[in-house]
Scaffold this motif. Sequence first.
Motif, PDB file in Angstrom:
ATOM      1  N   SER A 237       0.975  -1.295  -0.119  1.00 33.97           N
ATOM      2  CA  SER A 237      -0.018  -0.250  -0.020  1.00 33.97           C
ATOM      3  C   SER A 237       0.722   1.428   0.071  1.00 33.97           C
TER       4      SER A 237
ATOM      5  N   LYS B 149     -10.873   1.473   3.910  1.00 36.14           N
ATOM      6  CA  LYS B 149     -11.771   1.990   3.251  1.00 36.14           C
ATOM      7  C   LYS B 149     -13.072   0.778   3.041  1.00 36.14           C
TER       8      LYS B 149
ATOM      9  N   SER C 250      -5.482   3.731   3.535  1.00 36.47           N
ATOM     10  CA  SER C 250      -5.318   4.918   3.235  1.00 36.47           C
ATOM     11  C   SER C 250      -4.813   5.858   4.502  1.00 36.47           C
TER      12      SER C 250
END
Length: 199
Positions: A107, A136, A142
Amino acid sequence: MYKLPDLPYDYDALEPVISKKIMELHHGKHHAAYVNNVNKALAGTAFEDKPIEEVLKNLPGLPENIRMAVQNNGGGHANHTLFWQIMRAPRENNQPSNAVMNKLKSSFGGFQEFKDKINQTGMTRFGSGWSWLVKKADGNLSIYSTANQDSPIMDGHTPILGVDVWEHAYYLDYLNDRAAYLSAWWQVVNWDEVEKMLR
Ligand code: MN3
């Protein structure tokens, strides 16, 4: 009625990264006040027995005269409940499992890059707030910050790891040096708890 959760460790357990004095005030005064105030705001409404996550997801559905109090104090309750849970006694070279490492790498490019991004996000939050790793709805991870006690739950995201960058979280130990606090904070991250929430 929400209850102030017990810490999963003693007030002095995070020393020397976070002092007993900070933990006593932060948990026993700040978090306790959020709990009392959200209870007061929700008393007598249809929301008073709902899980805090459900209340925060549905802020626009709350009566307008209590909405801001619930956002601030309900957010504060949820944020600190997670914060206590994802810490433990300091460890040198504190690292997550390979499975978590790989997730963070795919990520964010790597474990160091992930930590740098959380720190930078916390450093650039002007005033009070939090730096977050969230999941999410589509499963993607995130990093972003929220102001004050706003919770990622309000945006439908699941908070996985969050670091409190309010001055009350570090000032007694680090004065105005938020960067030193953020850098030391990684020693007390409870990666086992973070991993459970990442699954
Ligand atoms: Mn706090």
